[in-house]
Scaffold this motif. Structure first.
Motif, PDB file in Angstrom:
ATOM      1  N   TYR A 176       4.618  -9.377  -8.791  1.00 54.74           N
ATOM      2  CA  TYR A 176       5.560  -9.140  -7.688  1.00 54.74           C
ATOM      3  C   TYR A 176       5.639  -7.659  -7.332  1.00 54.74           C
ATOM      4  CZ  TYR A 176       8.650  -7.166 -11.220  1.00 54.74           C
ATOM      5  OH  TYR A 176       9.171  -6.369 -12.211  1.00 54.74           O
ATOM      6  N   PHE A 177       6.281  -7.370  -6.209  1.00 59.09           N
ATOM      7  CA  PHE A 177       6.657  -5.998  -5.871  1.00 59.09           C
ATOM      8  C   PHE A 177       7.892  -6.038  -4.972  1.00 59.09           C
ATOM      9  CE2 PHE A 177       3.710  -7.246  -2.513  1.00 59.09           C
ATOM     10  CZ  PHE A 177       4.299  -6.766  -1.348  1.00 59.09           C
ATOM     11  N   ILE A 178       8.583  -4.916  -4.933  1.00 61.55           N
ATOM     12  CA  ILE A 178       9.741  -4.759  -4.056  1.00 61.55           C
ATOM     13  C   ILE A 178       9.258  -4.048  -2.805  1.00 61.55           C
ATOM     14  CG2 ILE A 178      12.095  -3.921  -3.836  1.00 61.55           C
ATOM     15  CD1 ILE A 178      11.624  -5.900  -6.184  1.00 61.55           C
ATOM     16  N   ALA A 179       9.435  -4.662  -1.640  1.00 59.81           N
ATOM     17  CA  ALA A 179       8.936  -4.106  -0.384  1.00 59.81           C
ATOM     18  C   ALA A 179       9.573  -2.742  -0.101  1.00 59.81           C
ATOM     19  CB  ALA A 179       9.217  -5.062   0.763  1.00 59.81           C
ATOM     20  N   PRO A 180       8.767  -1.758   0.299  1.00 60.14           N
ATOM     21  CA  PRO A 180       9.284  -0.414   0.582  1.00 60.14           C
ATOM     22  C   PRO A 180      10.381  -0.389   1.648  1.00 60.14           C
ATOM     23  CG  PRO A 180       6.889  -0.377   0.427  1.00 60.14           C
ATOM     24  CD  PRO A 180       7.307  -1.824   0.405  1.00 60.14           C
ATOM     25  N   GLU A 181      10.409  -1.388   2.508  1.00 60.13           N
ATOM     26  CA  GLU A 181      11.435  -1.432   3.549  1.00 60.13           C
ATOM     27  C   GLU A 181      12.849  -1.450   2.972  1.00 60.13           C
ATOM     28  OE1 GLU A 181       7.646  -2.790   5.239  1.00 60.13           O
ATOM     29  OE2 GLU A 181       8.773  -3.380   3.449  1.00 60.13           O
ATOM     30  N   ASP A 227       0.829  -1.214   0.000  1.00 58.16           N
ATOM     31  CA  ASP A 227       0.000   0.000   0.000  1.00 58.16           C
ATOM     32  C   ASP A 227       0.861   1.261   0.000  1.00 58.16           C
ATOM     33  OD1 ASP A 227       0.996  -0.253   2.529  1.00 58.16           O
ATOM     34  OD2 ASP A 227      -0.941  -0.292   3.551  1.00 58.16           O
ATOM     35  N   VAL A 228       2.181   1.088  -0.153  1.00 56.87           N
ATOM     36  CA  VAL A 228       3.107   2.216  -0.240  1.00 56.87           C
ATOM     37  C   VAL A 228       3.926   2.063  -1.516  1.00 56.87           C
ATOM     38  CG1 VAL A 228       5.087   3.373   0.823  1.00 56.87           C
ATOM     39  CG2 VAL A 228       3.270   2.425   2.276  1.00 56.87           C
ATOM     40  N   VAL A 229       3.931   3.102  -2.345  1.00 56.22           N
ATOM     41  CA  VAL A 229       4.731   3.111  -3.573  1.00 56.22           C
ATOM     42  C   VAL A 229       5.641   4.331  -3.528  1.00 56.22           C
ATOM     43  CG1 VAL A 229       4.706   3.218  -6.083  1.00 56.22           C
ATOM     44  CG2 VAL A 229       2.916   1.949  -4.878  1.00 56.22           C
ATOM     45  N   LEU A 230       6.943   4.102  -3.679  1.00 56.70           N
ATOM     46  CA  LEU A 230       7.929   5.169  -3.604  1.00 56.70           C
ATOM     47  C   LEU A 230       8.332   5.635  -5.003  1.00 56.70           C
ATOM     48  CD1 LEU A 230      10.242   3.593  -0.854  1.00 56.70           C
ATOM     49  CD2 LEU A 230       8.234   5.056  -0.535  1.00 56.70           C
ATOM     50  N   ASP A 231       8.957   6.795  -5.074  1.00 56.45           N
ATOM     51  CA  ASP A 231       9.461   7.286  -6.354  1.00 56.45           C
ATOM     52  C   ASP A 231      10.741   6.569  -6.765  1.00 56.45           C
ATOM     53  OD1 ASP A 231       7.409   9.126  -6.704  1.00 56.45           O
ATOM     54  OD2 ASP A 231       8.469  10.703  -5.611  1.00 56.45           O
ATOM     55  N   GLN A 232      11.454   6.010  -5.805  1.00 51.58           N
ATOM     56  CA  GLN A 232      12.712   5.312  -6.093  1.00 51.58           C
ATOM     57  C   GLN A 232      12.439   4.062  -6.925  1.00 51.58           C
ATOM     58  OE1 GLN A 232      15.005   4.526  -2.569  1.00 51.58           O
ATOM     59  NE2 GLN A 232      16.301   3.003  -3.577  1.00 51.58           N
ATOM     60  N   GLY A 235       7.626  -0.783  -4.236  1.00 49.54           N
ATOM     61  CA  GLY A 235       6.251  -0.879  -3.749  1.00 49.54           C
ATOM     62  C   GLY A 235       5.228  -1.052  -4.855  1.00 49.54           C
ATOM     63  N   GLU A 236       5.596  -0.760  -6.091  1.00 47.86           N
ATOM     64  CA  GLU A 236       4.688  -0.897  -7.229  1.00 47.86           C
ATOM     65  C   GLU A 236       4.561  -2.372  -7.625  1.00 47.86           C
ATOM     66  OE1 GLU A 236       4.471   0.691 -11.873  1.00 47.86           O
ATOM     67  OE2 GLU A 236       6.369   0.734 -10.782  1.00 47.86           O
TER      68      GLU A 236
END
Length: 198
Positions: free
Chosen positions: A143-148, A50-55, A84-85
């Motif tokens: 898939y997604f890359i976890a914001p952590e 539920d969090v998507v970063l610009d990175q 996060g995407e």
């Protein structure tokens, strides 16, 4: 009880314990890797982030086959996704033999420390697959890359991740319970919409 008897009983117990530990080691190690992401093992997620970063991160795809008459290719060589995407990648597998093939895809990521952040929502690697003679199957991975990864020490500095799959023979599969075929025509539209190949 004589000393020799005590020693014999102790040795027997030690052998039984070590044998049991040996049989338990593989599934326990597999469980440990899946829970922690150790050794580049990716994680399984129940819901999107539920969090998507610009990175952004570049995700590369690698395909391999071990001792099977299969061709296995990724439709995209790489994808750039925001952390996060939710990303979608598609893979094609063709059975080049005249016999049904049971296969399971093993997977990992490089660098290994990225494994704990690479989260899969959907993957053909979760289950064994049966591919009919001459059949081509299209498999998605969501898939997604976890914001952590952007803030934790282990994730800092990771700008590129390689997701690698290797198809291995599945022993004692039952061809009668093969899953339904996903035809290229049925997946072309959704695959094209989901792919963001560079």
């Amino acid at each position: 009880m004589k000393r020799h008897t005590v020693v014999a009983v102790a040795c027997s117990l030690a052998v039984v314990t070590m044998t049991g530990a040996a049989f338990a080691a593989v599934p326990l190690y597999d469980l440990f890797c899946r829970v922690t992401g150790f050794d580049g093992t990716t994680m399984r997620a129940d819901k999107p982030s539920d969090v998507v970063l610009d990175q952004t991160v570049m995700v590369r795809f690698d395909t391999n086959v071990r001792d099977l008459p299969l061709t296995f290719t990724a439709r995209q060589v790489r994808q750039r996704v925001r952390i996060g995407e939710t990303g979608m990648a598609w893979f094609d597998v063709t059975n080049t033999s005249d016999q049904p093939i049971g296969a399971t895809a093993a997977y990992n990521v490089v660098p290994e420390r990225a494994g704990q952040y690479f989260q899969k929502l959907q993957c053909f690697c979760f289950d064994g697959q049966v591919i009919a003679p001459g059949e081509t199957r299209a498999f998605p991975v969501q898939y997604f890359i976890a914001p952590e990864m952007a803030v934790e020490r282990d994730g800092r500095g990771i700008g590129e991740i390689t997701l690698s799959y290797t198809f291995w023979p599945t022993r004692d599969f039952d061809a009668a319970i093969a899953p339904p075929t996903v035809t290229p025509a049925a997946t072309a539209a959704s695959g094209a919409a989901a792919d963001r190949a560079l």
